[in-house]
Design an enzyme around this catalytic site. Structure first.
Site, PDB file in Angstrom:
ATOM      1  N   ARG A  70       0.863  -1.193   0.000  1.00 38.86           N
ATOM      2  CA  ARG A  70       0.000   0.000   0.000  1.00 38.86           C
ATOM      3  C   ARG A  70       0.892   1.234   0.000  1.00 38.86           C
ATOM      4  NH1 ARG A  70      -2.435   4.245   0.101  1.00 38.86           N
ATOM      5  NH2 ARG A  70      -4.559   4.598   0.867  1.00 38.86           N
ATOM      6  N   GLU A  78     -11.678   4.667  -4.844  1.00 40.45           N
ATOM      7  CA  GLU A  78     -11.895   3.237  -4.654  1.00 40.45           C
ATOM      8  C   GLU A  78     -12.407   2.567  -5.921  1.00 40.45           C
ATOM      9  OE1 GLU A  78     -11.225   1.275  -2.262  1.00 40.45           O
ATOM     10  OE2 GLU A  78     -10.699   2.647  -0.637  1.00 40.45           O
ATOM     11  N   ARG A 121      -1.381  -5.161   4.999  1.00 42.05           N
ATOM     12  CA  ARG A 121      -0.655  -4.700   3.817  1.00 42.05           C
ATOM     13  C   ARG A 121       0.623  -3.974   4.240  1.00 42.05           C
ATOM     14  NH1 ARG A 121      -5.534  -1.486   0.941  1.00 42.05           N
ATOM     15  NH2 ARG A 121      -5.313  -0.403   2.941  1.00 42.05           N
TER      16      ARG A 121
END
Length: 358
Positions: A70, A78, A121
């Site tokens: 990330r 999104e 992440r």
């Protein structure tokens, strides 16, 4: 995104610890300090791009293990959140990151204070082979906004600086030509209400109902936009400076106030029409009652006349016939008696005018 399985989180944490250890070792061997990774060891913190997930997330092979990375301090619209529809410029942001991180390319990962997020992440600054900070490039394209989530703030300044360039250029999230962006949505919703308010009120209830429905839809949109502007929980709204945001919110408030006021005007107009219709219905009822009363009276009079005794025939005097005129018989005047005292027979001379005793 949905939270990965616990085993995957544990694996990601282990990989992140390996990256941290590699960075620390590289820093010590390169310059004897803990100041950060050194470019002299090109294998330290290197990863191979496997696929791009969305505009700020990708998967890479780190020490042979697939790892979700990330990008730190940048947030893109999104496309993968199951709770949120695909957002404006989300697909474009994904394509933008695919252009910056082609599959198979090598990148260098640089961590901050916290190496993992709550989804497991790896949080990193990502550098391309030529040393370009990919996090900042996403912002420079206008495909992601700066985001500061403490304690990770190492890459926030360059991302913020890059996004300022996007504002100046009017690219991506800063564009004035993309209809799905908030500023354009605010303009469209406000324009819709202003158009409805500007048109004169109709005298047809169906038209008023249609106009009211349009206002309800526009006001719902404005309410949703106002909520999003207030929370700024999406990248689109975070793209605006406070002054820009204040202008948008002011227009939303003005349009909402105008729309609500026009709803009151529509309600008043409908009441006026209802009152007029009721008065007309009352007038028609009264007229119908009057006509019914008159018809009943006429019927009663007709019935009365029908039941009257027969009227005697009118007197017709006999025709006057004047008597026929009969003129009197002509009697010639008697001739003077030349023989006074004579009463014997008379012998008339021809013509009967004279005589003499016979």
């Amino acid at each position: 995104m949905l939270s990965p399985a616990p085993a995957r989180i544990a694996r990601a944490r282990a990989i992140s610890l390996v990256i941290v250890a590699a960075f620390a070792l590289t820093a010590c061997t390169a310059n004897g300090t803990g100041g950060g990774p050194s470019a002299t060891n090109k294998d330290a913190g290197l990863a191979t791009v496997l696929r791009v997930i969305d505009g700020d997330t990708f998967e890479a092979a780190v020490d042979g293990e697939p790892t979700t990375i990330r990008l730190l301090n940048v947030d893109s619209p999104e496309t993968k959140d199951p709770q949120v529809p695909v957002e404006c410029l989300g697909p474009e942001a994904t394509k933008g990151l695919e252009g910056l991180l082609p599959v198979g390319s090598k990148v260098r990962l640089e961590l901050d204070v916290e190496p993992l997020d709550k989804y497991g992440r790896t949080l990193a600054g990502v550098f391309s082979p030529d040393g370009t900070l990919v996090n900042a490039e996403v912002a420079r394209l206008g495909l992601g906004v700066p985001v500061l989530i403490e304690p990770n703030k190492k890459f926030y300044p360059p991302v913020e600086e890059a996004f300022a360039e996007s504002r100046t250029a009017g690219t991506g999230l800063n564009s004035a030509d993309i209809p799905c962006l908030p500023a354009q949505q605010v303009g469209s919703a406000a324009d819709a209400i202003e158009a409805i308010v500007a048109a004169p009120l109709s005298d047809a209830a169906a038209d008023l109902d249609q106009r009211h429905a349009g206002l309800v839809a526009a006001l719902a949109t404005i309410s949703a936009l106002k909520s999003a502007a207030t929370t700024k929980d999406r990248a689109h709204w975070a793209a605006y400076k406070p002054a820009q945001l204040a202008v948008l919110v002011d227009r939303l408030d003005a349009a909402a106030s105008s729309g609500v006021g026009h709803q009151d005007a529509i309600a008043a107009k409908k009441q006026e029409l209802a009152d007029a219709a009721a008065a007309e219905a009352s007038r028609q009822a009264e007229e119908a009652a009057r006509q019914a009363t008159a018809a009943a009276a006429a019927a009663a009079e007709a019935e009365r006349i029908r039941n009257l005794p027969p009227v005697p025939a009118p007197y017709v005097p006999p025709a006057y016939v004047p008597p026929a005129y009969v003129p009197p018989a002509y009697v010639p005047p008697a001739a003077p008696n030349p023989y006074p005292g004579y009463t014997g027979p008379r012998c008339y001379a021809p013509g009967g005018k004279s005589w003499k005793p016979c």
